[in-house]
Every structure is written in C-alpha cells, then in structure tokens.
Write an enzyme that holds these catalytic residues in place. Structure first.
Site, PDB file in Angstrom:
ATOM      1  N   SER A   1       0.820  -1.206   0.000  1.00  0.00           N
ATOM      2  CA  SER A   1       0.000   0.000   0.000  1.00  0.00           C
ATOM      3  C   SER A   1       0.852   1.253   0.000  1.00  0.00           C
ATOM      4  CB  SER A   1      -0.918  -0.005   1.217  1.00  0.00           C
ATOM      5  OG  SER A   1      -0.144   0.034   2.388  1.00  0.00           O
ATOM      6  N   CYS A   2       2.166   1.121   0.164  1.00  0.00           N
ATOM      7  CA  CYS A   2       2.952   2.353   0.323  1.00  0.00           C
ATOM      8  C   CYS A   2       4.083   2.576  -0.671  1.00  0.00           C
ATOM      9  CB  CYS A   2       3.441   2.458   1.754  1.00  0.00           C
ATOM     10  SG  CYS A   2       2.039   2.786   2.844  1.00  0.00           S
ATOM     11  N   PHE A   3       5.017   1.615  -0.826  1.00  0.00           N
ATOM     12  CA  PHE A   3       6.155   1.904  -1.718  1.00  0.00           C
ATOM     13  C   PHE A   3       5.679   2.384  -3.098  1.00  0.00           C
ATOM     14  CE2 PHE A   3       9.645  -0.996   0.339  1.00  0.00           C
ATOM     15  CZ  PHE A   3       9.759  -0.099   1.384  1.00  0.00           C
TER      16      PHE A   3
END
Ligand SMILES: NC(=O)C1=CN([C@@H]2O[C@H](COP(=O)(O)OP(=O)(O)OC[C@H]3O[C@@H](n4cnc5c(N)ncnc54)[C@H](O)[C@@H]3O)[C@@H](O)[C@H]2O)C=CC1
Ligand SMILES: O=C(O)[C@H]1O[C@H](OP(=O)(O)OP(=O)(O)OC[C@H]2O[C@@H](n3ccc(=O)[nH]c3=O)[C@H](O)[C@@H]2O)[C@H](O)[C@@H](O)[C@@H]1O
Length: 430
Positions: free
Chosen positions: A268-270
């Site tokens: 969900s982030c990188f």
C-alpha cells in the site's frame, strides 16, 4: 494523555492499540461502522500479528472506537491516520485527508482548550501547513498557533510486524513549528520511547518530517530495485545472486536488510509513495532520474517472471498455480501485490489461474472474482502445469512432496524461498 486517532485502518488501529498499551487513553474515530463495532467488541478489523491481543486487552478500557467526531473534544491531541492514495497520474490524492480535516475542524470549533492535530498519514512536503491547516482553520474558525497547533509524525511500521515496529522503533520523528506542539508530541511519545529498546527521537520541522517519510520509503524501494538489477545480471551470467548479495550486505555501509531480490516491491505504500514524490518533484521542475529507474526496474520484474515461465511452459491453456496473493507475508493486504500484474498477464496469455494465500484470499477475490482459489498450496498445485511463487510465506519454503501432484512440475520462484528439488524444473526469478 487522552488521544484521538482519525481513521482506523492498518496504521490507525495499530497505533491506537499501541498507545493504549503504553498507558494513553485512546479513542478511534472511523466512518466505517463495521470497523468501529469490531474494535469495540475487542477484535481487530485487520490481520496483524499481536494486534488481536492488544485490542482484546484494552478495548472497553483504555481503547474505544466511535463514528462520532465529538469524541475528539475530550482528548489532548488528534492523529490523522487516513489513506493518502494516488491519483491516476501518480500525484497524492488528499481528498480523504481534507474531508476528515473538515470534520475535525468543525468539531474543534466547540473546544475551548488547546488541541494538537498531528498528520500521521504520509503526505508530500508542505501538505500539513498548506492544505490540512487551512482546512482546519476554515472549519474551526480558529487560527493555527491560537487555540490549536499542527504537527507531523510520520510512521515507519511495516505490515506483518506493525505492532513490534511501532512499540520498538529505530526512530520517532516529531515535526512541529511551535514549542507547545513540540512539548505535546514529546509527552505523547515519552512513554513509548522509554519502553523501547533504542529509539532515536528526531525533533524537526513539519515539512522535514513529511520529507523524511518519503526519503525513507524511496530509499528502501530504490535499494530493492538496485538489488534486483544486480541479481538480474547475476542470473544472466549464471552467478549465484544470493551469495553476492549476502557478501555485499556484510559491508556496514550497505547493510544486510532489504537485499531480498525477486519479483519486486508492492504494497500500500512503496508504489504510491514513490509515485507521489516523483510527481511532486516534477511539479517543481525536477526530474528524479534514480526514482524513475527504480519504478521501471520494479515494473519489469513480473514481466521477467513470465518470460522465464514461457521458456518452459506455454501459458495459453495451461493451469498455473500462483502461490501468494498478499503483497508480503504476515498480512492480508493485497494492495499493489505483485500477484496482480502477474495474474493480469497470465489471463491475457490465456492461462487458467488458481490462486492460494494463507490469509489474503478473500481480499484478493474482490479484485479477481473469476479465477479459481484453492484452500491449500497442495490443492493449488494439484494438476497444475506450472507454479509461480509470489509471496515469501514460510509455508512455501516447506513445500516438497506437494510438487508431485503437478503435471510436469515447473516452479518459477519469485522470492527464492522454495526448497530446490533436482527432479523438477526449478527457476529462481533472479
Ligand atoms: N499501511 C501501512 O503499513 C502504512 C501506512 N502509512 C500511511 O498511513 C496512512 C494510512 O494508511 P492505512 O492505515 O494503510 O489506510 P487504511 O485505508 O487502511 O485506513 C484508513 C481508514 O480511514 C477511514 N476513513 C476514511 N475516511 C474517513 C473520515 N472522513 N473520517 C474517519 N475515518 C475515515 C477508513 O474507513 C479506513 O478505516 C497512509 O497515508 C499511508 O501511506 C504509513 C506507514 C505504514
Ligand atoms: O510506508 C509504509 O507503509 C511502509 O512501507 C514499507 O512497509 P511495508 O510496505 O509494510 O512492507 P515491506 O516489508 O517494506 O515490504 C514492501 C515490499 O517490498 C518487498 N521487499 C521487501 C524487502 C526486500 O528485501 N525485498 C522485497 O522485494 C516486499 O515483498 C513487499 O512487496 C516500509 O518498510 C515501512 O517502513 C513503511 O512504514
């Protein structure tokens, strides 16, 4: 202290339970009634090791949840832990943050005492001061520095080890612009830092705190992409990349962590954070060449995996088992899982796909309702022409006899985790 957390997803739930664990009184505010009911019944709305126990222990006591923003009035500080997804062109989408800030501001209009609003979400530099603060000011009728302050406290926890990472961090970054905000942030984190084994406390400005978060994620993502570039070269020269990477990791300037070569980084982030900082850089006229290359290498890894499969099996009409649907082990989160581009490409090539994951199947089914799902790795392998290993769940390392149930076993291992067998076709991706 009394704390309110707006948003009770992967971050909001974890930090609420952990703040309760270190002695704070915490209320979670979320618009999702199911999430609120689950928390209040003493259960975790997400799969995260150790979180169930903390919620069970503190729910109804130092931890509660509500859909009612009025709950923030009885707290000293509010953390905004809302999603900051990507727009189609990679920019950060702040609409969820702005909506929550507006509800919070309207509520703060009723508060007489000082309040601190802390951005916990990952946001591009200047967002807290130039987007969140004005929305809060407009909705509350108050001015920053008069009645309330804003601060920024980026989060570095990883899914799958979120509780451990939050309670025992390498560093805590506290961004503020007034002494009172800095003092309040310190008071929130003192009990956590005291019980942690060796947490550095970095006190800095708000936009620096915002950028530290992107720099952290961008560095780690780029590190993995560089490792994948090197491992791809190793494979072409028939060099054992694991020996090369283990050796370079012994150099303390490089470090042994995040040298895992394979099908690349998801989650969900990188992907969204690298895209957001690239877009933000371009907005101010800077072309971030290193980060663009990191994305390009990452996008190529699933394609390489299919090319390797094609060396052995024509995917058209083949039964292909995809082992691992979560973006990493230890979580049921499938956002930007590497299994998504792989399965898309397999379906385009006419493959008959069966997926298996120990915990993420239901979340994945929402994205791919029409592929088959198995309830064990062995069942997925049964009758398959090929297996692609996408997530490094421990149970995949233990697979051995299960490959006998495949037609002519061909395994392409995107995480270099499977125990090799000489009598089956085994290819590591890198
Ligand atoms: N997931 C992770 O491991 C990490 C995430 N972050 C950052 O933390 C932020 C939050 O991420 P996640 O927890 O993964 O998001 P999430 O999507 O899991 O949770 C967001 C929650 O906010 C709720 N919500 C939406 N609108 C609301 C509103 N107006 N008022 C109250 N609640 C509302 C949703 O119902 C949901 O429960 C993001 O900026 C992310 O980049 C940072 C470090 C780690
Ligand atoms: O901002 C965030 O949300 C978080 O992003 C990552 O945490 P997370 O995405 O939960 O998980 P990681 O363990 O970092 O893995 C991310 C992806 O990189 C891949 N990865 C990781 C490590 C590695 O050596 N090789 C590799 O391919 C994983 O398989 C996964 O797909 C960061 O590690 C956290 O510090 C950060 O707080």
């Amino acid at each position: 202290m009394k704390l309110s957390i707006i948003g009770s997803g992967y971050v909001g739930t974890t930090i609420a339970a952990c703040f309760a664990e270190v002695g704070h009184d915490v209320v979670n505010v979320d618009i999702d009634e199911d999430v609120v009911a689950t928390l209040n019944s003493g259960e975790s709305p997400i799969h995260e090791p150790g979180l169930d126990d903390l919620i069970e222990e503190h729910a109804g006591d130092r931890l509660r949840a509500t859909t009612d923003y009025e709950a923030v009035l009885d707290t000293d500080a509010t953390f905004l832990a809302l999603s900051t997804p990507s727009t189609d062109d990679g920019h950060i989408d702040l609409s969820i943050m702005e909506a929550a800030a507006e509800s919070l501001g309207a509520t703060l209009a009723e508060k007489d005492d000082y309040h601190l609003v802390v951005t916990k979400s990952t946001v591009v530099p200047t967002t807290t001061e130039e987007v969140i603060a004005p929305v809060l000011e407009e909705a509350s009728g108050k001015r920053v520095g008069e009645g309330f302050d804003v601060g920024m406290n980026p989060e570095f926890l990883r899914e799958g080890s979120a509780v451990e990472d939050f309670l025992d961090p390498d560093k805590v970054v506290l961004g503020s612009q007034t002494d009172r905000a800095a003092e309040t942030l310190r008071a929130v984190f003192d009990p956590l830092v005291e019980q942690a084994s060796d947490a550095a406390v970095v006190e800095t400005g708000i936009r620096e705190a915002e950028m530290i978060k992107y720099a952290n994620n961008a560095f780690l993502a780029a590190k993995i992409s560089l490792v994948n570039d090197l491992a791809n070269i190793c494979k072409e020269y028939d060099v054992d990349s694991s020996e090369v990477l283990d050796a370079i990791g012994l150099d303390s300037r490089i470090g042994s962590e995040f040298l895992g070569a394979g099908v690349g980084w998801g989650g969900s982030c990188f992907p969204k954070d690298v895209a957001a900082i690239v877009a933000a850089a371009r907005d101010v006229g800077y072309e971030p060449a290193m980060l663009e290359a990191a994305v390009a290498v990452n996008d190529r890894q699933p394609v390489r995996m299919l090319d390797i499969l094609r060396d052995h099996v024509d995917p058209s009409g083949a039964r292909v088992a995809v082992l691992g649907l979560a973006f990493k082990p230890g979580t049921d989160d499938v956002r930007n899982s590497r299994a998504i581009p792989l399965i898309d490409a397999l379906l385009d090539a006419g493959a008959d796909v069966v997926g298996y994951d120990p915990v993420a199947t239901e979340n994945f089914r929402e994205k791919f309702p029409d592929i088959d799902y198995a309830d064990s790795a062995g069942a997925a392998l049964d009758g398959a022409d090929a297996a692609l290993v996408v997530t490094d769940w421990d149970e995949f390392a233990a697979l051995y006899d299960e490959f006998d149930a495949m037609n002519e076993p061909v395994v392409v291992d995107g995480r270099s985790i499977v125990t090799r067998r000489d009598d089956i076709v085994y290819e590591s991706l890198v």
